[in-house]
Motif scaffolding. Structure first.
Motif, PDB file in Angstrom:
ATOM      1  N   GLU A  43       2.379  -5.934   9.407  1.00 15.78           N
ATOM      2  CA  GLU A  43       3.704  -6.208   9.754  1.00 15.78           C
ATOM      3  C   GLU A  43       4.607  -5.355   8.897  1.00 15.78           C
ATOM      4  O   GLU A  43       4.639  -5.244   7.782  1.00 15.78           O
ATOM      5  N   LEU A  44       5.445  -4.600   9.740  1.00 22.29           N
ATOM      6  CA  LEU A  44       5.976  -3.291   8.833  1.00 22.29           C
ATOM      7  C   LEU A  44       7.500  -3.574   9.081  1.00 22.29           C
ATOM      8  O   LEU A  44       8.227  -4.208  10.221  1.00 22.29           O
ATOM      9  N   ASP A  45       8.398  -3.558   7.930  1.00 21.36           N
ATOM     10  CA  ASP A  45       9.940  -3.558   7.958  1.00 21.36           C
ATOM     11  C   ASP A  45      10.325  -1.983   7.909  1.00 21.36           C
ATOM     12  O   ASP A  45      10.287  -1.358   7.305  1.00 21.36           O
ATOM     13  N   THR A  47      13.519   0.845   9.043  1.00 14.74           N
ATOM     14  CA  THR A  47      14.911   0.890   8.958  1.00 14.74           C
ATOM     15  C   THR A  47      15.462   1.416  10.206  1.00 14.74           C
ATOM     16  O   THR A  47      16.513   0.909  10.357  1.00 14.74           O
ATOM     17  N   LEU A  65      -3.039   6.236  11.029  1.00  8.81           N
ATOM     18  CA  LEU A  65      -3.511   5.660   9.823  1.00  8.81           C
ATOM     19  C   LEU A  65      -4.257   4.253  10.206  1.00  8.81           C
ATOM     20  O   LEU A  65      -4.981   4.130   9.710  1.00  8.81           O
TER      21      LEU A  65
ATOM     22  N   ILE B  21      -1.087   0.409   2.358  1.00 12.13           N
ATOM     23  CA  ILE B  21      -0.529   1.025   3.713  1.00 12.13           C
ATOM     24  C   ILE B  21       0.959   1.570   3.611  1.00 12.13           C
ATOM     25  O   ILE B  21       1.027   2.794   4.360  1.00 12.13           O
ATOM     26  N   ALA B  24       0.546   5.028   1.762  1.00 15.43           N
ATOM     27  CA  ALA B  24      -0.366   5.967   2.780  1.00 15.43           C
ATOM     28  C   ALA B  24       0.885   6.530   3.881  1.00 15.43           C
ATOM     29  O   ALA B  24       0.797   7.575   4.183  1.00 15.43           O
ATOM     30  N   LEU B  25       1.484   5.543   4.514  1.00 12.23           N
ATOM     31  CA  LEU B  25       2.531   6.023   5.360  1.00 12.23           C
ATOM     32  C   LEU B  25       3.755   6.929   4.793  1.00 12.23           C
ATOM     33  O   LEU B  25       3.733   7.996   5.499  1.00 12.23           O
ATOM     34  N   PHE B  30       5.839   9.397   6.717  1.00 13.64           N
ATOM     35  CA  PHE B  30       6.490   8.405   7.743  1.00 13.64           C
ATOM     36  C   PHE B  30       7.806   7.674   6.759  1.00 13.64           C
ATOM     37  O   PHE B  30       7.209   6.675   5.806  1.00 13.64           O
ATOM     38  N   GLY B  32      11.126   5.447   6.030  1.00 16.97           N
ATOM     39  CA  GLY B  32      11.949   4.524   6.703  1.00 16.97           C
ATOM     40  C   GLY B  32      10.940   3.206   6.802  1.00 16.97           C
ATOM     41  O   GLY B  32      11.297   2.334   7.877  1.00 16.97           O
ATOM     42  N   VAL B  33       9.838   3.085   5.854  1.00 14.56           N
ATOM     43  CA  VAL B  33       9.005   1.653   6.084  1.00 14.56           C
ATOM     44  C   VAL B  33       9.587   0.881   4.693  1.00 14.56           C
ATOM     45  O   VAL B  33       9.078   1.325   3.584  1.00 14.56           O
ATOM     46  N   ASP B  34      10.253   0.136   4.911  1.00 17.30           N
ATOM     47  CA  ASP B  34      10.750  -0.751   3.946  1.00 17.30           C
ATOM     48  C   ASP B  34       9.845  -1.671   3.359  1.00 17.30           C
ATOM     49  O   ASP B  34       9.777  -1.974   2.023  1.00 17.30           O
ATOM     50  N   ASP B  35       8.940  -2.223   4.074  1.00 18.02           N
ATOM     51  CA  ASP B  35       7.947  -3.205   3.445  1.00 18.02           C
ATOM     52  C   ASP B  35       6.805  -3.187   4.456  1.00 18.02           C
ATOM     53  O   ASP B  35       7.013  -2.865   5.697  1.00 18.02           O
ATOM     54  N   ALA B  36       5.643  -3.347   4.047  1.00 20.55           N
ATOM     55  CA  ALA B  36       4.326  -3.650   4.696  1.00 20.55           C
ATOM     56  C   ALA B  36       3.586  -4.800   4.214  1.00 20.55           C
ATOM     57  O   ALA B  36       3.424  -4.761   3.039  1.00 20.55           O
ATOM     58  N   ARG B  37       3.159  -5.501   5.296  1.00 18.37           N
ATOM     59  CA  ARG B  37       2.344  -6.792   4.550  1.00 18.37           C
ATOM     60  C   ARG B  37       0.996  -6.545   5.739  1.00 18.37           C
ATOM     61  O   ARG B  37       1.359  -6.673   7.055  1.00 18.37           O
TER      62      ARG B  37
END
Lengths: 80, 80
Positions: A43-45, A47, A65, B21, B24-25, B30, B32-37
């Protein structure tokens, strides 16, 4: 915007994790499980708020990736 | 009947895989990814055809084996 990504092994690719789950369930007395497959759920947040752009970006992330496209499929769901 | 199970870490539980993740992104450019779970996705083929019974069984499987309910949540989707 949130991206929900499922990465699963392609059909025909051996899935030892899935087999382990199936056998462990059988050992616990759960009969009636014909097959078990395990995949990843990411799951990615993001912007980015534009759906088309977000999908294109996440698609590229998967190819570069998140998934090994030789043996894995990926599916992307975007949620506002 | 197929059961699709998502096992995800509860909010507040540290997720090193997700953080890896995310970093690595970022390293791949990349932004603009605020969070990854990251969670697990398990697909079971069940012989049971009754939805209520299947849900009860899968619920028990999650509690006993598939999820660690101290730190993980699970969600069950049943598909014909």
């Amino acid at each position: 915007m949130k991206a929900r990504i499922h990465v699963t092994l392609k059909n025909g690719v051996l899935d030892p994790q899935g087999k382990a789950i199936q056998h462990a369930l059988a050992a616990l007395g759960f009969s009636g499980v014909d097959d078990a497959r395990q995949g990843k759920f990411i799951e990615l947040d993001l912007t980015e708020s534009d759906t088309a752009k977000a999908r294109a970006t996440v698609e590229e992330m998967c190819k570069k990736l998140l998934a090994n496209t030789v043996i894995e499929n990926y599916a992307i769901d975007l949620v506002e």
